[in-house]
Design a protein around this motif. Structure first.
Motif, short mmCIF file in Angstrom:
data_model
loop_
_atom_site.label_atom_id
_atom_site.label_comp_id
_atom_site.label_asym_id
_atom_site.label_seq_id
_atom_site.Cartn_x
_atom_site.Cartn_y
_atom_site.Cartn_z
N GLU B 673 0.86 -1.18 0.00
CA GLU B 673 0.00 0.00 0.00
C GLU B 673 0.91 1.23 0.00
N VAL B 675 0.99 5.12 0.19
CA VAL B 675 0.06 6.15 0.66
C VAL B 675 0.80 7.45 0.94
N ARG B 724 -3.44 7.13 -2.76
CA ARG B 724 -3.30 5.74 -2.29
C ARG B 724 -3.28 4.77 -3.47
N SER B 753 6.44 12.88 0.54
CA SER B 753 5.58 12.54 1.66
C SER B 753 4.80 11.28 1.28
N TRP B 755 4.41 6.85 2.36
CA TRP B 755 4.77 5.73 3.21
C TRP B 755 4.35 4.43 2.56
N THR B 757 3.48 0.27 3.10
CA THR B 757 3.07 -0.75 4.06
C THR B 757 2.82 -2.05 3.31
N GLN B 762 -2.48 -9.14 4.48
CA GLN B 762 -3.76 -8.57 4.91
C GLN B 762 -4.90 -9.15 4.06
N LEU C 29 -1.74 0.44 10.96
CA LEU C 29 -0.37 0.92 10.90
C LEU C 29 -0.39 2.38 10.53
N ARG C 31 1.61 5.95 9.92
CA ARG C 31 2.91 6.55 9.60
C ARG C 31 2.74 8.05 9.50
N GLY C 32 3.77 8.76 9.91
CA GLY C 32 3.72 10.22 9.79
C GLY C 32 4.75 10.86 10.69
N ALA C 95 -0.16 15.17 6.64
CA ALA C 95 0.43 14.09 5.83
C ALA C 95 0.59 12.87 6.70
N HIS C 96 0.01 11.78 6.25
CA HIS C 96 0.15 10.54 7.01
C HIS C 96 -0.26 9.36 6.14
N SER C 97 -0.04 8.18 6.67
CA SER C 97 -0.54 6.97 6.02
C SER C 97 -1.18 6.12 7.10
N LEU C 98 -2.40 5.68 6.82
CA LEU C 98 -3.09 4.80 7.76
C LEU C 98 -3.54 3.58 6.97
N VAL C 99 -3.05 2.41 7.38
CA VAL C 99 -3.37 1.18 6.64
C VAL C 99 -3.87 0.13 7.63
N ASP C 100 -4.96 -0.48 7.26
CA ASP C 100 -5.54 -1.55 8.07
C ASP C 100 -4.71 -2.83 7.89
#
Lengths: 103, 1000, 182
Positions: B673, B675, B724, B753, B755, B757, B762, C29, C31-32, C95-100
Motif C-alpha cells: 500500500e 500512501v 493511495r 511525503s 509511506w 506498508t 492482509q 499501521l 505513519r507520519g 500528511a500521514h498513512s493509515l493502513v488496516d
C-alpha cells in the motif's frame, strides 16, 4: 555476528540488519545529463577499502530505517553510525586518520 | 581381574557405584565418575586405537579434551554412533558401548598396519609427489582408492534421531574455564552484582584442583573450592554451565558454547535435546582456559603406555587409577616431579627420572632424591621398545654441549611419563584476534592485547600455580565487572608471576647424529614426525602456514593442541630462526569438534524453514491439491481428480477457465500500500509507467526496473484514492521490491511525503476467471456493479461479498473475463468456499499454478524471473509501450538510453511453434539459426517457457531470440540429444490477440 | 445471500504450555511525522512519546513504536471503524498513512517465569528486564521469522507475527518449550 548500533534503536545483533553497500553514493539529480561512463560509475564503481569504510545498513527487522556506518574493515569495529542525510562524524573521521597514521 | 590397577582408596570416583561397559565387545567395569579412559586404564587397557596414517598402536596420552590419540566410537544404537570421541572426555555410564577405530580385523591384529611398514616410503607430501602421473588416473584410480582408505571413524548410517537446542544469552561477564582462576574470577565478579555465565568443559568445576589429592593444600585454604562452588551455584545472577565448551570467539564478544546435556546419561530422556548451542553476547569476556602439558619428541614416543606426566597424576589423584606398575619420568621441569612422587607414594616403582637439564636442584627434585628415586640429569631418550605397550626406554647421557654420548642404557618399564612443560591455552584469545607474545622464560606464547573486550587469567597467561592463578582470577574478575559497568571495591592487579620452573625448549630431544629413522612423533593425530617437518624445511618451505599444510601438522581435529609448539620448535631450528620469528599458525574455531546437529538446532525437518500457507491452503489440501514450493510459500500446483496425471489435470483446468470458469488462489502475490500526498510522484519516479493519468478506480500493469535498466518486477497497480495505490508484485519479489522502494524513499527521495506498508498478508486473493466469472459473482457481490460498463477490464472497486468488505479487481492474467476478490485474510477461506459453491452450477473449477502458467503463456504474458533473467529490458520483453514517454526520469531510464540497450543484437521475446505440434520444447533449450551447424556454435537464444496448450491443441513456447521480432515466420532450430527440432518464430500472443475475451 | 461477516478464521497456532493465541483485534499501521503521530494518539486517548521501542496503552488501546515515524495501533476487534473514523477526523489534512493490517498478522502471548528463556531459544535480544523492560516493544527476529515483541508484564510478552509465519513460529516455540522444566 556483529553488534550494530542503530541510530534509532541502539545496539542490536547483526541478524536484524541487512548490509546496503557503500554509503554516500548519491543518485545523480539529472541522470540524462550523465555520460555513459558517469552512469556506469554510479551503478557499479565502489571502493574496496582496507580500513575505515562508510557503508549503508538497514535495520530491516527493527525500525526499518536505513543508516550509515563507519566500519574498520580490518577489525570489524564500528567507529560510528549515523542517520541518513548526516555527514560522517568528524570525530570518527579524525580517529580514522589517526589509525591510518599509526598503522 | 577386574580393575587391577585401581587404587584401594582415593580419587573423586564413586566406588559405591560400579558401572559396566564394553570396549570392542569386552565386558569391563569402572566406577561412577570415571571417564572411559580412566576406566580402561584401571583395567590395564592401554591399547585403544590405531593411528590415522600408519595404523600404529596407540594409547591414552592425556586426561583431557586435548587428547589426540585415544579416539573411539560410542554406539547407543544404529543411528546413534558417534565416531572420534576422545576417550578422555567420554563419561562412563551403565552399558556404554565403546569401539576402537581404524583397525581391521581387530585392534591387536590390524592389516592396515602394513602402511606403517611402508612408512619410510610415505614422507611428507607423499600424495602430492606420487600421484602426479598419469593425470587422468586421478579420476578413476588414485582419488577413489585414497578416499576409501582415508578418514577416521565411520559416520552412522541412519538420520540423527536426537534433537538439538539453541539459546541466545547475554551477560556482563562470561568466564570460560572453571579452574581456580575462573572460579575466583566468577566469585569476584559476582560480588559486584554482575550477570555472569561461567562455562566449564568438564562435568565438575575445579579444573586442575580436581587432580590434587588435597586442593585445599594447594590453595592454603581447605574450604575454598567447595565454598566458592556452592556460592556460585546459589547465586541468582550466576549461570554455571558444566559439560560446556566455549568453541568459538566471534566478533563483538559473541562466544559460541556447546553444552552436552545427555551424553553422559545411560538412558537419556528422549524429550530432552542432546546438546544445546549457546550464542552468548558478553560485555566482558574472561578467559581462564588453563594450560596444556606439552609432550616430548623422541623416537618411539607414541607407544601405548607413554603418557603426559600430569595426565598420569590426574588418573591417580582424580580417578584412583595407576597408569602402570613401573614408570619412568622424562622431564625438563621441576613440576613434573610431582607425578613421580605421587605415583611412588601410591606404590608404583619409579624406575628412573630422566631430566634433560644439566642439574635439577629444586625442592621437588630434592624430594625425589630423598625418596630414593633414581635420578638421571643431563640425559636424553633415544628410543623405546614394545609393540602394543611400551616395555622399556633407552637413555643416553648428554655432554656439556648437550650432545648424546656414550652407550645407551636400557630401562625396563610399562609406563613412561613425559613433560615438556605447559603451553597456555590461548586458542580463544587468538580467535578474538588478540596478539600473542613469545615468553622466553616460559618457552610459550602468552596473550597480549585483544581488540575485543577480553582478558585472560591464570595458567592461560602463564600463571601456573593454583594459588597464584586464583589470586589472578580474583582481580581479573573484579576488573571485568568494572569494565562491564558495575561498581566494585578496590582491586590490586598483581603482575603475572612467571615461574621459571622451566620447560623444555620446544622441539625434539637431543639425538645422536646419524641415528636410524625411527619415528619421533610431533602430531599424534595426523601421524606427523619430526622427520616430516625437517624434510619440509629442507625442501625449501619457510612459512609455518605452508609447512602446516604440506605436512598436515596441527590439521587434525585436535588442531595441534599438544603438537603446534613442538612443530614450531623443530622448524625454527631447522631453518635457523627463533620461534617468534617463525610465528604461529592461526587458531580457528571450533576448539573441540562440534556436532552438525547443534548448529542446525531446531531448524530440522518441517521446521527447517518457515512453511508459509495461505488462508485457502487447508481447503486445497482437502481437495487433494498437489503443491509446489514458491519461495517459502506452498502453492497449489494442480488439483488432480480420480488419479489424473498432472498433464490431464492441467488440460482440464485450462479448458474450464477458457470455456466456463476457474477459481485460483492468488493470495501469495506481493501487495504494497503506497500512501501519501506524493504517492503518484513516487510511483512516477519508480515505475517506468506514467501514473498521473491513472484515474481512481483504475488499474495499470506496472513494470519496475533497476537503475541498470533491466526488468526487476511487474504487477498490477490500482489507484484506490488520489493519494493511495494498491501495488502488487510477484510472489517471490514481494520482500525485495518493498526493500528497494524503501531504499529510494529513505535515501534518495526524502522530499516525498509517502509511506509504504506491506499488505501481502492482509488480503486473501481469490481469482475468478473465465467467461462465466460474472455470473458466479453476481449473486455474491454487494455494492458493486459488475457490468463491463461500470467495472471494465483493469478497474477496481470497493464493495462487499457475502457481507465481507473487499476490494474487487477486474483484472485478468488468463486473457479471460476475470476478477480478483481481495478480502481480509481471516475471511479468505469462507469467501472462497462461498464462491466455489456459487460457481458449481457454472462449472467452476479450481486451478493451480501450472494451469495459470499455461494460460498466461497462451496470452504471451511474461513471468519475471522465468521469461526474464536480469538482462532483459522492457523493449526486449515487448513491453516498451508501457513506458511513460514524457517522463524525464524513472528508475532505469538513463540506462535504457545507452545505445547497446537498443542494438540489433538484443534478444527479444517471441513465440515458438514446433513443426511437430505435440513436441513440447524443454525450457532452457538453446536455439540456433541453422540446422547444419555443429558444436561448438553460438546460440541465438533460448526457450524460456514451454507448455502443451489444450486450448490450442498443440505445444507453445516463449523464447528470447536475438533480433527475434525481425525473424517472424523464420524457421529456427533447437538442438536436442535426439537431433534438431525445427521451430517457427511467431508472435508471443497465441490466443485472442485482440483481447476481446478479457474485455467481455 | 449468505452473510459471512462473522466467519473469521485465523491461522493455525500450535498449542504449548507457555504460548496461547490472543483473540482477534484491530490493527492499524500509522505513519507520519511526530506532530501527526502525537495528534493521532491524543485522539485515541493515548500519551505520545518519541522514545524508541516503547509502547503506550490505555483502556485497551495501545500504540507500539516500530520506527521513528511508525506506530502499530492495537485495539479491541470491534473498534476498527470507530478508530479509523477518529483518526480521519484528527489527522484531517496532515500528511500521514493509515493502513488496516488487522488480518496481516496475529498475536501470541508468551507467559510464565520462563518466557524469557523460551523466547531466547530463537530471539537474539537481551530479554533481561534491565535491558528489555516492561513496555518495551520492537520488531526483531525469532528463529527464521520476523516478529514484533512487546513486554506487557515481567513474565508476559505479546508477539505479533505475520499470519503465514504463525504456524512455524508456534511450532518452534512448542518444540523449545519441551526442554523447559515446568
Amino acid at each position: 555476528m556483529l553488534l550494530i548500533s542503530c541510530p534509532y534503536c541502539g545496539e542490536r545483533p547483526e541478524l536484524e540488519f541487512v548490509h546496503g553497500g557503500q554509503a554516500h553514493i548519491a543518485r545523480p539529480g539529472d541522470p540524462s545529463a550523465c555520460s555513459d561512463q558517469q552512469w556506469a560509475d554510479y551503478l557499479y564503481r565502489r571502493d574496496n577499502i582496507k580500513g575505515v569504510h562508510a557503508e549503508r545498513w538497514r535495520h530491516t527487522h527493527g525500525c526499518g530505517r536505513f543508516f550509515n556506518a563507519l566500519r574498520d574493515t580490518t577489525s570489524d569495529h564500528f567507529l560510528a553510525t549515523y542517520k541518513v542525510g548526516e555527514p560522517p562524524p568528524a570525530q570518527a573521521q579524525a580517529q580514522a586518520q589517526l589509525r591510518k597514521a599509526t598503522t | 581381574m577386574s580393575q587391577a590397577l585401581r587404587t584401594p582408596s582415593g580419587g573423586r570416583i564413586n566406588r559405591a557405584r560400579t558401572v559396566r561397559f564394553t570396549f570392542d565387545g569386552r565386558e569391563l567395569t569402572g566406577f561412577e565418575g570415571d571417564t572411559l579412559a580412566s576406566a580402561l586404564l584401571a583395567n590395564d587397557v592401554h591399547l585403544v586405537g590405531r593411528s590415522f596414517k600408519y595404523h600404529r598402536p596407540r594409547g591414552v596420552l592425556t586426561a583431557g579434551p586435548e587428547e589426540p590419540s585415544a579416539l573411539v566410537a560410542i554406539r547407543r544404537d544404529a543411528a546413534r554412533v558417534t565416531p572420534n570421541l576422545r576417550a578422555t572426555e567420554v563419561e562412563l555410564y551403565e552399558g556404554l558401548v565403546a569401539e576402537s577405530q581404524n583397525r581391521w580385523p581387530s585392534l591387536k591384529l590390524d592389516v592396515g598396519a602394513v602402511s606403517g611398514l611402508l612408512s619410510p616410503f610415505i614422507p611428507a607430501g607423499f600424495y602430492y609427489k606420487t600421484f602426479m602421473w598419469p593425470r587422468r588416473a586421478w579420476q578413476w584410480l588414485y582419488e577413489p582408492k585414497i578416499r576409501a582408505a582415508a578418514g577416521l571413524g565411520r559416520a552412522p548410517e541412519h538420520p540423527d534421531p536426537d534433537s538439538y537446542s539453541n539459546r541466545f544469552a547475554h551477560c556482563d561477564v562470561l568466564i570460560v574455564g572453571g579452574g581456580p582462576a575462573g572460579l575466583a574470577a566468577a566469585h569476584a565478579a559476582a560480588e559486584s552484582g554482575a550477570r555472569i555465565i561461567l562455562c566449564e568443559q568438564q562435568p565438575q568445576l575445579g579444573g586442575s584442583l580436581l587432580s590434587e589429592t588435597d586442593p585445599g593444600a594447594a590453595l592454603g585454604d581447605g574450604e575454598w573450592l567447595s565454598r566458592t562452588i556452592q556460592g556460585l551455584m546459589n547465586h541468582p545472577r550466576v549461570t554455571v554451565l558444566t559439560r560446556t565448551t566455549a568453541f568459538g570467539y566471534f566478533p563483538h564478544n559473541l562466544i559460541g558454547l556447546e553444552q552436552r546435556l545427555t551424553e553422559h546419561l545411560a538412558q537419556p530422556d528422549p524429550r530432552q535435546p542432546r546438546e544445546r548451542q549457546w550464542q552468548v553476547r558478553a560485555k566482558e569476556v574472561l578467559l581462564a582456559t588453563g594450560a596444556i602439558e606439552r609432550p616430548l619428541v623422541f623416537p618411539g614416543n607414541d607407544r601405548p603406555g607413554i603418557l603426559l606426566a600430569g595426565a598420569a597424576r590426574s588418573y591417580l589423584n582424580r580417578y584412583g587409577v595407576l597408569a602402570g606398575r613401573r614408570a619412568v619420568l622424562l622431564t625438563a621441569s621441576d613440576e613434573a616431579y610431582r607425578s613421580a612422587l605421587d605415583l611412588h607414594r601410591a606404590g608404583v616403582t619409579i624406575a628412573a627420572i630422566v631430566d634433560v637439564r644439566p642439574q635439577a636442584a629444586g625442592e621437588l627434585p630434592e624430594a625425589a632424591r630423598r625418596a630414593g628415586l633414581p635420578l638421571h640429569t643431563a640425559a636424553t631418550v633415544v628410543g623405546t621398545t614394545g609393540r602394543l605397550r611400551v616395555q622399556g626406554i633407552r637413555i643416553q647421557r648428554l655432554d656439556a654441549q648437550g650432545q648424546p654420548q656414550g652407550a645407551a642404557e636400557r630401562i625396563a618399564c610399562d609406563l613412561v611419563l613425559m613433560s615438556g612443560g605447559h603451553t597456555p591455552s590461548v586458542h580463544l584469545f587468538s580467535q578474538s584476534r588478540g596478539k600473542l607474545h613469545w615468553n622466553e622464560a616460559l618457552q610459550a606464547f602468552l596473550p597480549g592485547q585483544s581488540p575485543e573486550k577480553a582478558r585472560c587469567a591464570g595458567a592461560c597467561r602463564g600463571i601456573f600455580s593454583a594459588e597464584a592463578a586464583r589470586r589472578d582470577g580474583e582481580s581479573a574478575g573484579a576488573l571485568a565487572a568494572r569494565d562491564a559497568g558495575l561498581a566494585i571495591g578496590a582491586i590490586i592487579r598483581e603482575p603475572p608471576l612467571l615461574e621459571a620452573a622451566g620447560a623444555a625448549v620446544p622441539g625434539e630431544l637431543p639425538q645422536p647424529a646419524g641415528r636410524p629413522a625411527i619415528k619421533a612423533f610431533v602430531d599424534w593425530q595426523n601421524d606427523v614426525t619430526s622427520r616430516d617437518l625437517s624434510l619440509a624445511a629442507r625442501e625449501g618451505f619457510r612459512s609455518i602456514e605452508h609447512i602446516k599444510r604440506y605436512t598436515t601438522t596441527g590439521m587434525a581435529t585436535d588442531q595441534g593442541k599438544i603438537s603446534n609448539l613442538n612443530a614450531l620448535g623443530i622448524v625454527a631450528r631447522q631453518i635457523g630462526k627463533a620461534i617468534p620469528e617463525v610465528g604461529l599458525t592461526t587458531f580457528r574455531m571450533p576448539y573441540t569438534p562440534v556436532t552438525f546437529g547443534s548448529f542446525a538446532g531446531y531448524a530440522r525437518g518441517e521446521l527447517f524453514d518457515p512453511v508459509r500457507t495461505t488462508p485457502i491452503h487447508d481447503w486445497a489440501v482437502h481437495e487433494g491439491a498437489v503443491f509446489e514450493d514458491v519461495g517459502l510459500w506452498k502453492r497449489a500446483r494442480y488439483f488432480p481428480r480420480n488419479g489424473e496425471s498432472m498433464h490431464a489435470a492441467v488440460n482440464r483446468e485450462c479448458q474450464s477457465v477458457r470455456t466456463s470458469c476457474g477459481l485460483f488462489d492468488a493470495s501469495t502475490l506481493g501487495k504494497i500500500e503506497v500512501v501519501g500526498k506524493d504517492a503518484v510522484t513516487f510511483m512516477n519516479r519508480l515505475y517506468i509507467n506514467s501514473w498521473t493519468s491513472l484515474a481512481v478506480g483504475r488499474c495499470r500493469y506496472g513494470i519496475l526496473l533497476r537503475d541498470d535498466g533491466f526488468v526487476y518486477d511487474d504487477g498490477i497497480v490500482a489507484r484506490i484514492a488520489e493519494d493511495r495505490f494498491h501495488v502488487t508484485t510477484t510472489t517471490g519479489g514481494a520482500a525485495r521490491v518493498l526493500a528497494m522502494m524503501e531504499d529510494y524513499l529513505q535515501t534518495e527521495w526524502r522530499d516525498l511525503s509517502v509511506w509504504l506498508t506491506s499488505t501481502t498478508e492482509q488480503w486473501a486473493v481469490i481469482a475468478v476467471q473465465g467467461p462465466g466469472a460474472r455470473h458466479v459473482l453476481e449473486g455474491l457481490v454487494q455494492d458493486v456493479d459488475l457490468s463491463a460498463a461500470a467495472l471494465p477490464h483493469m478497474s477496481v472497486a470497493p464493495g462487499r461479498i457475502c457481507g465481507v468488505p473487499m476490494r474487487l479487481f477486474r483484472v485478468s492474467f488468463t486473457g479471460e473475463l476475470g476478477f480478483e476478490i481481495n478480502v481480509p485474510a481471516d475471511f479468505g477461506a469462507a469467501v472462497w468456499e462461498a464462491v466455489y459453491e456459487a460457481g458449481r452450477p457454472h462449472g467452476i473449477t479450481p486451478y493451480g499454478t501450472e494451469a495459470m502458467h499455461v494460460l498466461r503463456a497462451e496470452k504471451g504474458y511474461i513471468i519475471v524471473g522465468q521469461d526474464t533473467d536480469g538482462t532483459v529490458t522492457p523493449d526486449d520483453a515487448g513491453l516498451a509501450w508501457a513506458a511513460g514517454t514524457r517522463k524525464s526520469d524513472f528508475v532505469g531510464k538513463r540506462a535504457l538510453e545507452r545505445p547497446v540497450m537498443h542494438g540489433p543484437e538484443r534478444k527479444q521475446l517471441v513465440g515458438l511453434l514446433t513443426a511437430e505440434p505435440h513436441v513440447v520444447l524443454e525450457e532452457g533449450a538453446q536455439i540456433v539459426p541453422d540446422a547444419r551447424v555443429t558444436p561448438p556454435t553460438r546460440p541465438i537464444g533460448h526457450v524460456t517457457s514451454s507448455y502443451y496448450s489444450a486450448t490450442l491443441g498443440r505445444s507453445i513456447a516463449l523464447a528470447l531470440v536475438r533480433a527475434g521480432r525481425e525473424r517472424m515466420g523464420q524457421t529456427l532450430y533447437v538442438p536436442m540429444p535426439g537431433g534438431n527440432l525445427s521451430v517457427q518464430v511467431v508472435s508471443p500472443v497465441f490466443y485472442d490477440p485482440k483481447g476481446s475475451r478479457q474485455n467481455a | 445471500m449468505r452473510d459471512l461477516s462473522a466467519a473469521r478464521q485465523g491461522p493455525y497456532v500450535a498449542a504449548s504450555p507457555l504460548v496461547r493465541p490472543l483473540p482477534p483485534m484491530t490493527r492499524l499501521l500509522l505513519r507520519g511525522g511526530s506532530d501527526t503521530l502525537a495528534a493521532a494518539l491524543a485522539a485515541l486517548g493515548l500519551p505520545f512519546t518519541e522514545a524508541a521501542c516503547r509502547a503506550v496503552s490505555e483502556s485497551g488501546r495501545s500504540a507500539l513504536w516500530l520506527g521513528p515515524d511508525e506506530r502499530l495501533l492495537l485495539a479491541p476487534q470491534r473498534q476498527l471503524i470507530e478508530l479509523t473514523q477518529l483518526l480521519r477526523e484528527a489527522l484531517g489534512g496532515r500528511a500521514h498513512s493509515l493502513v488496516d493490517v488487522t488480518h496481516r498478522q496475529c498475536a501470541l502471548e508468551v507467559r510464565g517465569p520462563q518466557a524469557e528463556v523460551l523466547l531466547n531459544c530463537g530471539c537474539p535480544l537481551d530479554l533481561d528486564p534491565g535491558a528489555f523492560p516492561v513496555g518495551m516493544c520492537t520488531r526483531t527476529v525469532l528463529a527464521k521469522a520476523e516478529v514484533v515483541l512487546w513486554r506487557t508484564a515481567e513474565h508476559s510478552f505479546h508477539l505479533e507475527v505475520w499470519r503465514s509465519f504463525a504456524a512455524y513460529l508456534s511450532k518452534i516455540l512448542a518444540l523449545a518449550a519441551r526442554e523447559l522444566t515446568p
